[in-house]
Design an enzyme around this catalytic site. Structure first.
Site, PDB file in Angstrom:
ATOM      1  N   THR A   1     -13.666 -37.901  64.497  1.00  0.00           N
ATOM      2  CA  THR A   1     -12.402 -38.180  63.824  1.00  0.00           C
ATOM      3  C   THR A   1     -12.301 -37.466  62.494  1.00  0.00           C
ATOM      4  OG1 THR A   1     -12.420 -40.401  64.769  1.00  0.00           O
ATOM      5  CG2 THR A   1     -11.006 -40.079  62.851  1.00  0.00           C
TER       6      THR A   1
ATOM      7  N   ARG B   1      -9.459 -45.766  77.073  1.00  0.00           N
ATOM      8  CA  ARG B   1      -9.862 -46.485  75.852  1.00  0.00           C
ATOM      9  C   ARG B   1      -9.217 -45.848  74.605  1.00  0.00           C
ATOM     10  NH1 ARG B   1     -12.367 -44.883  70.823  1.00  0.00           N
ATOM     11  NH2 ARG B   1     -13.205 -46.758  69.874  1.00  0.00           N
TER      12      ARG B   1
HETATM   13  N1  ASP Z   1     -12.568 -44.216  65.034  1.00  0.00           N
HETATM   14  C1  ASP Z   1     -12.709 -43.393  66.198  1.00  0.00           C
HETATM   15  C2  ASP Z   1     -12.503 -44.260  67.410  1.00  0.00           C
HETATM   16  O1  ASP Z   1     -12.971 -45.359  67.452  1.00  0.00           O
HETATM   17  C3  ASP Z   1     -14.013 -42.691  66.320  1.00  0.00           C
HETATM   18  C4  ASP Z   1     -14.558 -41.997  65.108  1.00  0.00           C
HETATM   19  O2  ASP Z   1     -14.130 -42.244  63.982  1.00  0.00           O
HETATM   20  O3  ASP Z   1     -15.477 -41.201  65.254  1.00  0.00           O
HETATM   21  O4  ASP Z   1     -11.936 -43.767  68.369  1.00  0.00           O
END
Ligand code: ASP
Length: 339
Positions: A197, A225
């Protein structure tokens, strides 16, 4: 301002120490400013600064900033990222401006720049969120090319490795004791990138705030998901009177506490960005318990209307990039609660 006794009560839960100096304002007050999650944020900030440094709008900055990360094949954001457990890359993104306009796409496939599609949802539809094939259809109607849907070489390799065991253990963002090198995301021992992210928040020269968040979600997740990243209030929240916050890490746990909204509301109560992020992390630990919290990572970053910035995470390893001048674009290690 938050009641001092209540605050001390929370810190006495053993969730970390608190110093009275924390009540003082941090000295770093800047405008314009942009901050973003993880090492890749350095490159994204640079693009955002190209907009902000010329007096551009924060909204344009946060879109153009994270587009750099989406286009990069070097990390787990965008089409180069790890697929879901069925082998498809599915992307989520959201964006929010100074008027509380917001747009979001989720479970979007074969589109290179989900953040720009999210912006179109915000600007061209009466809705906030489009998902799946509907989001893709809208993107194509808006002129976004449909990409081939082929995994990047890195993702193909990671997926093949994962398929050997096909173990369903979606855990994100724990650094696994690996040292990150500047400007390069850390990799897990099995070779997978572990950051999925980028979240970015910015204030422009006019003092207006905006934010963006874009992700491929957890690698090898169940098909369909969604995490926090496309959800306004969870992965991102902007209130132009107060501040802006974004999140990264285990999305389920960020959703549970409406994380980014919580950070902004804590700033409204008088906490500075770092204190607010810390308090939100404490909330997750309180809800989840210390033992289970040790198994996950969540990091928040925030800026306030005064141009102060800050970040906090559950455990060591999270960092974020801060930029407020041509020659000021640097990494900050997130302070953490559990060690
Ligand atoms: N927050 C993101 C998710 O749960 C993943 C991440 O931040 O790496 O999809």
């Amino acid at each position: 301002m938050l009641d001092r006794r209540r605050f001390l009560g929370l810190s006495s839960l053993g969730l970390g120490s608190f110093s009275f100096s924390g009540f003082r304002s941090a000295p770093d007050i800047r405008k314009p400013i942009v901050i973003s999650t993880w090492n890749e944020g350095i490159h994204a900030n640079k693009a955002a600064w190209n907009v902000l440094g010329k007096g551009g709008r924060a909204l344009d900055a946060v879109e153009q900033g994270v587009m750099v990360t989406e286009a990069s094949q070097n990390c787990c954001v965008g089409l180069g990222a790890n697929p879901d457990r069925d082998g498809y890359v599915t992307l989520d993104a959201c964006i929010m401006d100074e008027y509380a306009n917001c747009g979001s796409v989720a479970f979007l496939e074969r589109i290179k720049h989900p953040i720009s599609v999210a912006r179109r949802v915000m600007e061209k539809t009466p809705h906030v969120m489009l998902v799946g094939s509907g989001a893709q259809q809208f993107a194509v109607e808006e002129g976004f090319p449909l990409e081939p849907g082929k995994l990047s070489d890195d993702a193909e390799r990671s997926y093949r490795n994962w398929l050997k065991k096909s173990e369903y253990k979606p855990v994100v963002n724990i650094e696994n004791g690996q040292k990150q090198t500047a400007y390069a995301p850390a990799k897990l021992e099995n070779g997978n990138w572990n950051h999925d992210t980028i979240g970015m928040v910015a204030m422009d020269a006019a003092g207006n705030l905006s934010g963006s968040c874009t992700t491929s979600g957890m690698g090898f997740k169940m098909r369909g998901r969604l995490g926090d990243s496309p959800i306004i209030g969870a992965g991102l929240f902007v209130d132009n009177e107060i501040g802006a916050a974004t999140a990264t890490g285990q999305g389920e746990d960020v959703i549970r506490i409406c994380g980014s909204h919580l950070v902004v509301e804590l700033m409204r109560q008088g906490l500075n960005p770092e204190q607010a992020c810390k308090k939100a992390v404490e909330r997750i630990i309180k809800v989840k318990g210390i033992a289970k919290s040790k198994e996950i990572q969540v990091g928040f970053i925030a800026i306030n209307k005064q141009g102060e910035y800050g970040g906090y995470c559950i455990q060591k390893g999270f960092n974020f990039a801060v930029c407020y001048a041509d020659d000021q674009n640097f990494m900050v290690d997130g302070k953490y609660i559990l060690s």
